[in-house]
Design a protein around this motif. Structure first.
Motif, PDB file in Angstrom:
ATOM      1  N   ASP A 161       4.008  -1.109   4.694  1.00 29.91           N
ATOM      2  CA  ASP A 161       4.167  -2.559   4.588  1.00 29.91           C
ATOM      3  C   ASP A 161       2.829  -3.282   4.733  1.00 29.91           C
ATOM      4  O   ASP A 161       1.839  -2.710   5.185  1.00 29.91           O
ATOM      5  CB  ASP A 161       5.204  -3.093   5.574  1.00 29.91           C
ATOM      6  CG  ASP A 161       4.768  -3.015   7.025  1.00 29.91           C
ATOM      7  OD1 ASP A 161       3.714  -2.446   7.325  1.00 29.91           O
ATOM      8  OD2 ASP A 161       5.516  -3.526   7.870  1.00 29.91           O
ATOM      9  N   ASP A 162       2.797  -4.538   4.313  1.00 28.49           N
ATOM     10  CA  ASP A 162       1.564  -5.327   4.312  1.00 28.49           C
ATOM     11  C   ASP A 162       0.980  -5.533   5.701  1.00 28.49           C
ATOM     12  O   ASP A 162      -0.233  -5.709   5.846  1.00 28.49           O
ATOM     13  CB  ASP A 162       1.808  -6.691   3.657  1.00 28.49           C
ATOM     14  CG  ASP A 162       2.080  -6.572   2.166  1.00 28.49           C
ATOM     15  OD1 ASP A 162       1.654  -5.561   1.561  1.00 28.49           O
ATOM     16  OD2 ASP A 162       2.721  -7.476   1.607  1.00 28.49           O
ATOM     17  N   ASP A 163       1.825  -5.514   6.718  1.00 25.29           N
ATOM     18  CA  ASP A 163       1.359  -5.696   8.092  1.00 25.29           C
ATOM     19  C   ASP A 163       0.866  -4.399   8.726  1.00 25.29           C
ATOM     20  O   ASP A 163       0.422  -4.399   9.873  1.00 25.29           O
ATOM     21  CB  ASP A 163       2.484  -6.267   8.964  1.00 25.29           C
ATOM     22  CG  ASP A 163       2.930  -7.638   8.504  1.00 25.29           C
ATOM     23  OD1 ASP A 163       2.094  -8.390   7.977  1.00 25.29           O
ATOM     24  OD2 ASP A 163       4.123  -7.955   8.674  1.00 25.29           O
ATOM     25  N   VAL A 164       0.972  -3.290   7.998  1.00 24.89           N
ATOM     26  CA  VAL A 164       0.595  -1.962   8.470  1.00 24.89           C
ATOM     27  C   VAL A 164       1.310  -1.651   9.787  1.00 24.89           C
ATOM     28  O   VAL A 164       0.730  -1.232  10.769  1.00 24.89           O
ATOM     29  CB  VAL A 164      -0.947  -1.822   8.605  1.00 24.89           C
ATOM     30  CG1 VAL A 164      -1.338  -0.380   8.877  1.00 24.89           C
ATOM     31  CG2 VAL A 164      -1.660  -2.314   7.365  1.00 24.89           C
ATOM     32  N   THR A 165       2.627  -1.871   9.776  1.00 29.50           N
ATOM     33  CA  THR A 165       3.428  -1.603  10.970  1.00 29.50           C
ATOM     34  C   THR A 165       4.510  -0.564  10.730  1.00 29.50           C
ATOM     35  O   THR A 165       5.001   0.030  11.678  1.00 29.50           O
ATOM     36  CB  THR A 165       4.096  -2.891  11.494  1.00 29.50           C
ATOM     37  OG1 THR A 165       4.901  -3.450  10.456  1.00 29.50           O
ATOM     38  CG2 THR A 165       3.058  -3.900  11.951  1.00 29.50           C
ATOM     39  N   TYR A 179       4.296   2.813  11.960  1.00 34.16           N
ATOM     40  CA  TYR A 179       3.046   3.362  11.441  1.00 34.16           C
ATOM     41  C   TYR A 179       2.422   4.363  12.404  1.00 34.16           C
ATOM     42  O   TYR A 179       1.955   5.418  11.978  1.00 34.16           O
ATOM     43  CB  TYR A 179       2.070   2.230  11.112  1.00 34.16           C
ATOM     44  CG  TYR A 179       0.822   2.714  10.433  1.00 34.16           C
ATOM     45  CD1 TYR A 179       0.882   3.325   9.192  1.00 34.16           C
ATOM     46  CD2 TYR A 179      -0.418   2.576  11.038  1.00 34.16           C
ATOM     47  CE1 TYR A 179      -0.260   3.783   8.563  1.00 34.16           C
ATOM     48  CE2 TYR A 179      -1.565   3.026  10.419  1.00 34.16           C
ATOM     49  CZ  TYR A 179      -1.484   3.627   9.175  1.00 34.16           C
ATOM     50  OH  TYR A 179      -2.616   4.088   8.554  1.00 34.16           O
ATOM     51  N   MET A 223       0.850  -1.167   0.000  1.00 34.05           N
ATOM     52  CA  MET A 223       0.000   0.000   0.000  1.00 34.05           C
ATOM     53  C   MET A 223       0.903   1.238   0.000  1.00 34.05           C
ATOM     54  O   MET A 223       1.987   1.222   0.552  1.00 34.05           O
ATOM     55  CB  MET A 223      -0.899  -0.012   1.240  1.00 34.05           C
ATOM     56  CG  MET A 223      -1.950   1.048   1.184  1.00 34.05           C
ATOM     57  SD  MET A 223      -3.020   1.148   2.650  1.00 34.05           S
ATOM     58  CE  MET A 223      -3.811  -0.423   2.629  1.00 34.05           C
ATOM     59  N   ASP A 224       0.420   2.303  -0.603  1.00 29.35           N
ATOM     60  CA  ASP A 224       1.188   3.539  -0.692  1.00 29.35           C
ATOM     61  C   ASP A 224       0.803   4.510   0.414  1.00 29.35           C
ATOM     62  O   ASP A 224      -0.309   4.492   0.920  1.00 29.35           O
ATOM     63  CB  ASP A 224       0.959   4.217  -2.033  1.00 29.35           C
ATOM     64  CG  ASP A 224       1.530   3.437  -3.200  1.00 29.35           C
ATOM     65  OD1 ASP A 224       2.408   2.593  -2.970  1.00 29.35           O
ATOM     66  OD2 ASP A 224       1.098   3.676  -4.339  1.00 29.35           O
ATOM     67  N   ILE A 241       6.140   3.611   1.054  1.00 29.34           N
ATOM     68  CA  ILE A 241       5.525   2.289   1.078  1.00 29.34           C
ATOM     69  C   ILE A 241       5.082   1.930   2.498  1.00 29.34           C
ATOM     70  O   ILE A 241       5.885   1.965   3.428  1.00 29.34           O
ATOM     71  CB  ILE A 241       6.522   1.214   0.579  1.00 29.34           C
ATOM     72  CG1 ILE A 241       7.117   1.599  -0.780  1.00 29.34           C
ATOM     73  CG2 ILE A 241       5.858  -0.151   0.527  1.00 29.34           C
ATOM     74  CD1 ILE A 241       6.113   1.769  -1.887  1.00 29.34           C
TER      75      ILE A 241
END
Length: 58
Positions: free
Chosen positions: A15-19, A32, A1-2, A13
């Motif tokens: 990350d996929d874990d939204v961390t 995050y 996700m941007d 960017i």
């Protein structure tokens, strides 16, 4: 996700874990939660600096 980089305003960017958020352009990195706080501060500064174009405000 941007995400928008708070340092250089380019695309960072999330990350996929939204961390964490990382910018490949300027090297910015933050957790995050820290990123959200930085962006909240930027929005607050924009609101404080907002000026109406018309005389008399609203």
């Amino acid at each position: 996700m941007d995400a928008k980089c708070p340092e250089c305003d380019k695309v960072a960017i999330l990350d996929d874990d939204v961390t964490s958020v990382k910018c490949p352009h300027c090297g910015f990195e933050a957790k995050y939660e820290d990123y959200l706080n930085l962006m909240k501060q930027r929005v607050g500064a924009m609101v404080d600096n907002f000026q109406f174009d018309k005389p008399g405000g609203l």
